[in-house]
Design a protein around this motif. Structure first.
Motif, PDB file in Angstrom:
ATOM      1  N   UNK A  69      -1.289  82.553 -51.167  1.00 41.90           N
ATOM      2  CA  UNK A  69      -0.128  82.430 -50.291  1.00 41.90           C
ATOM      3  C   UNK A  69       1.146  82.698 -51.093  1.00 41.90           C
ATOM      4  N   UNK A  70       2.157  83.300 -50.466  1.00 39.09           N
ATOM      5  CA  UNK A  70       3.367  83.687 -51.191  1.00 39.09           C
ATOM      6  C   UNK A  70       4.396  82.563 -51.289  1.00 39.09           C
ATOM      7  N   UNK A  71       3.967  81.320 -51.194  1.00 36.00           N
ATOM      8  CA  UNK A  71       4.915  80.201 -51.235  1.00 36.00           C
ATOM      9  C   UNK A  71       4.176  78.926 -51.620  1.00 36.00           C
ATOM     10  N   UNK A  72       4.962  77.911 -52.011  1.00 32.33           N
ATOM     11  CA  UNK A  72       4.414  76.586 -52.299  1.00 32.33           C
ATOM     12  C   UNK A  72       3.982  76.362 -53.728  1.00 32.33           C
ATOM     13  N   UNK A  73       3.866  77.432 -54.512  1.00 31.48           N
ATOM     14  CA  UNK A  73       3.349  77.309 -55.867  1.00 31.48           C
ATOM     15  C   UNK A  73       4.428  77.106 -56.909  1.00 31.48           C
ATOM     16  N   UNK A  74       4.052  77.354 -58.166  1.00 28.79           N
ATOM     17  CA  UNK A  74       4.965  77.114 -59.289  1.00 28.79           C
ATOM     18  C   UNK A  74       4.992  78.321 -60.221  1.00 28.79           C
ATOM     19  N   UNK A  75       6.126  78.991 -60.246  1.00 23.75           N
ATOM     20  CA  UNK A  75       6.449  80.009 -61.236  1.00 23.75           C
ATOM     21  C   UNK A  75       7.849  79.681 -61.746  1.00 23.75           C
ATOM     22  N   UNK A 172       7.897  85.050 -71.688  1.00 28.13           N
ATOM     23  CA  UNK A 172       9.116  85.674 -71.171  1.00 28.13           C
ATOM     24  C   UNK A 172       9.630  86.761 -72.115  1.00 28.13           C
ATOM     25  N   UNK A 173       9.535  86.544 -73.428  1.00 29.20           N
ATOM     26  CA  UNK A 173       9.957  87.569 -74.378  1.00 29.20           C
ATOM     27  C   UNK A 173       9.017  88.762 -74.350  1.00 29.20           C
ATOM     28  N   UNK A 174       7.723  88.513 -74.121  1.00 22.20           N
ATOM     29  CA  UNK A 174       6.730  89.584 -74.052  1.00 22.20           C
ATOM     30  C   UNK A 174       6.906  90.455 -72.811  1.00 22.20           C
ATOM     31  N   UNK A 175       7.234  89.841 -71.680  1.00 24.47           N
ATOM     32  CA  UNK A 175       7.156  90.538 -70.397  1.00 24.47           C
ATOM     33  C   UNK A 175       8.470  90.624 -69.636  1.00 24.47           C
ATOM     34  N   UNK A 176       9.436  89.777 -69.994  1.00 24.71           N
ATOM     35  CA  UNK A 176      10.687  89.651 -69.231  1.00 24.71           C
ATOM     36  C   UNK A 176      10.413  89.216 -67.794  1.00 24.71           C
ATOM     37  N   UNK A 177       9.367  88.423 -67.613  1.00 21.81           N
ATOM     38  CA  UNK A 177       8.961  87.949 -66.295  1.00 21.81           C
ATOM     39  C   UNK A 177       8.825  86.422 -66.308  1.00 21.81           C
ATOM     40  N   UNK A 178       8.936  85.786 -65.136  1.00 20.90           N
ATOM     41  CA  UNK A 178       8.657  84.343 -65.068  1.00 20.90           C
ATOM     42  C   UNK A 178       7.191  84.083 -65.361  1.00 20.90           C
ATOM     43  N   UNK A 179       6.898  82.849 -65.687  1.00 21.92           N
ATOM     44  CA  UNK A 179       5.526  82.480 -65.999  1.00 21.92           C
ATOM     45  C   UNK A 179       4.831  81.939 -64.752  1.00 21.92           C
ATOM     46  N   UNK A 180       3.678  82.524 -64.368  1.00 21.90           N
ATOM     47  CA  UNK A 180       2.942  82.012 -63.207  1.00 21.90           C
ATOM     48  C   UNK A 180       2.084  80.809 -63.623  1.00 21.90           C
ATOM     49  N   UNK A 233      10.947  68.190 -61.108  1.00 19.40           N
ATOM     50  CA  UNK A 233      11.167  68.931 -59.859  1.00 19.40           C
ATOM     51  C   UNK A 233      12.122  70.102 -60.080  1.00 19.40           C
ATOM     52  N   UNK A 234      13.201  69.865 -60.798  1.00 15.06           N
ATOM     53  CA  UNK A 234      14.174  70.932 -61.043  1.00 15.06           C
ATOM     54  C   UNK A 234      13.562  72.089 -61.820  1.00 15.06           C
ATOM     55  N   UNK A 235      12.604  71.782 -62.670  1.00 14.51           N
ATOM     56  CA  UNK A 235      11.984  72.813 -63.499  1.00 14.51           C
ATOM     57  C   UNK A 235      10.972  73.652 -62.730  1.00 14.51           C
ATOM     58  N   UNK A 236      10.191  73.010 -61.865  1.00 20.81           N
ATOM     59  CA  UNK A 236       9.051  73.694 -61.259  1.00 20.81           C
ATOM     60  C   UNK A 236       9.244  74.100 -59.798  1.00 20.81           C
ATOM     61  N   UNK A 237      10.302  73.642 -59.153  1.00 23.31           N
ATOM     62  CA  UNK A 237      10.562  74.024 -57.757  1.00 23.31           C
ATOM     63  C   UNK A 237      11.802  74.897 -57.741  1.00 23.31           C
ATOM     64  N   UNK A 238      11.646  76.157 -57.382  1.00 26.28           N
ATOM     65  CA  UNK A 238      12.742  77.123 -57.453  1.00 26.28           C
ATOM     66  C   UNK A 238      12.541  78.202 -56.394  1.00 26.28           C
ATOM     67  N   UNK A 239      13.251  79.305 -56.528  1.00 29.85           N
ATOM     68  CA  UNK A 239      13.181  80.344 -55.495  1.00 29.85           C
ATOM     69  C   UNK A 239      11.778  80.909 -55.321  1.00 29.85           C
ATOM     70  N   UNK A 240      10.967  80.900 -56.380  1.00 25.75           N
ATOM     71  CA  UNK A 240       9.601  81.405 -56.268  1.00 25.75           C
ATOM     72  C   UNK A 240       8.718  80.468 -55.450  1.00 25.75           C
ATOM     73  N   UNK A 247       9.282  90.071 -57.910  1.00 22.34           N
ATOM     74  CA  UNK A 247       9.204  89.639 -59.300  1.00 22.34           C
ATOM     75  C   UNK A 247       8.057  88.655 -59.511  1.00 22.34           C
ATOM     76  N   UNK A 248       7.851  87.764 -58.545  1.00 28.81           N
ATOM     77  CA  UNK A 248       6.760  86.808 -58.659  1.00 28.81           C
ATOM     78  C   UNK A 248       5.405  87.492 -58.647  1.00 28.81           C
ATOM     79  N   UNK A 249       5.209  88.416 -57.704  1.00 23.33           N
ATOM     80  CA  UNK A 249       3.945  89.153 -57.662  1.00 23.33           C
ATOM     81  C   UNK A 249       3.737  89.948 -58.946  1.00 23.33           C
ATOM     82  N   UNK A 250       4.795  90.562 -59.474  1.00 20.18           N
ATOM     83  CA  UNK A 250       4.672  91.330 -60.707  1.00 20.18           C
ATOM     84  C   UNK A 250       4.240  90.431 -61.862  1.00 20.18           C
ATOM     85  N   UNK A 251       4.780  89.215 -61.904  1.00 16.71           N
ATOM     86  CA  UNK A 251       4.397  88.274 -62.962  1.00 16.71           C
ATOM     87  C   UNK A 251       2.915  87.921 -62.871  1.00 16.71           C
TER      88      UNK A 251
END
Length: 275
Positions: A69-75, A172-180, A233-240, A247-251
């Motif tokens: 699903x494209x929502x509810x998770x943590x990136x 993040x330094x390796x990929x310039x992407x968020x961590x899934x 909560x602030x760390x793990x709940x965000x726009x993703x 960007x999330x799918x790419x990660x």
């Protein structure tokens, strides 16, 4: 409708409104609170409930029965697993005993990708421990190092431990992407259109009413302080959490593709990840 997710603050924050029948038109689900290691194994065995929170690392084994699903998770960024020791940082983890929280976790998958570069001759013994036992084991010298997740980012100094590597920073330094990290999956015979709407509505309700879920979160927070809960909560709940987006799918695709190249997970049709 049955759902299983962890008692961690990010999950209880996200699902509070849905669980408490605060989303118009959404049936209140029956909830099982379970560690991610259990939900990973349920998903892989196709014996879990209709909806599960799992590690992204478990997806290749779960996709036959479940869809992402494209929502509810943590990136996110700045929220990756840490490798800790109770001594001065090692020059290398080669030959060391390392405690990890689960063989099927995203944390352990990232660790293996990192270790392939930083300990090419291999680490020593891998010890599987519940995540809350890892820092005491490192502190007490039962293992040389530990891989930790979640609120351990905020509490490890209180155990007298030192940081060897921040795997999120490395990624993040390796990929310039968020961590899934964690994914929400649902059985393929479910109406995912409605499900995605309900989960997104629950996320939006949580953001609009941040104090509404406080008692529920603290009840399941395993004696965390309110300050640690807020930081979690602030760390793990965000726009993703509301929407994976491009960007999330790419990660996610990058993580699973790299892992497949290293033969750490089965190779899958990565296009299957999108609804």
């Amino acid at each position: 409708m049955n759902i299983a997710f962890s008692p961690c603050p990010n999950d209880t924050f996200v699902f509070h409104a849905w669980v408490h029948n605060l989303i118009n038109g959404a049936p209140a689900p029956s909830v099982t609170y379970a560690d991610i290691d259990k939900t990973n194994h349920w998903a892989v065995a196709a014996k879990g409930p209709e909806i599960l929170k799992v590690s992204y690392a478990a997806l290749p084994w779960a996709l036959k029965e479940y869809t992402l699903l494209p929502c509810g998770g943590a990136l996110g960024r700045g929220c990756g697993p840490l490798v800790l020791t109770n001594d001065a940082p090692f020059a290398s983890l080669e030959g060391k005993r390392v405690a990890v929280p689960s063989e099927m976790s995203t944390a352990y998958l990232l660790f293996r990708l990192w270790a392939a570069q930083n300990a090419p001759r291999g680490v020593g013994e891998i010890i599987i421990l519940p995540f809350h036992e890892i820092m005491p084991a490192v502190r007490d010298g039962k293992v040389d190092a530990g891989l930790v997740i979640h609120e351990a980012r905020f509490t490890y100094p209180s155990y007298g431990l030192k940081l060897i590597a921040d795997l999120g920073d490395w990624w993040e330094k390796e990929t310039n992407l968020p961590i899934p990290l964690g994914a929400i999956i649902a059985r393929r015979n479910i109406d995912t259109f409605s499900l995605v709407h309900w989960i997104r509505a629950s996320v939006e309700y949580a953001w609009a009413n941040p104090d509404a879920s406080k008692d529920y979160i603290l009840h399941h927070a395993q004696e965390m302080s309110e300050e640690v809960v807020r930081a979690h909560i602030q760390l793990y709940v965000n726009e993703f959490t509301a929407n994976l987006g491009e960007e999330g799918y790419e990660a996610v695709i990058t993580l699973l593709d790299r892992a497949a190249q290293e033969e750490l997970v089965p190779r899958i049709n990565l296009r299957e990840l999108r609804l």
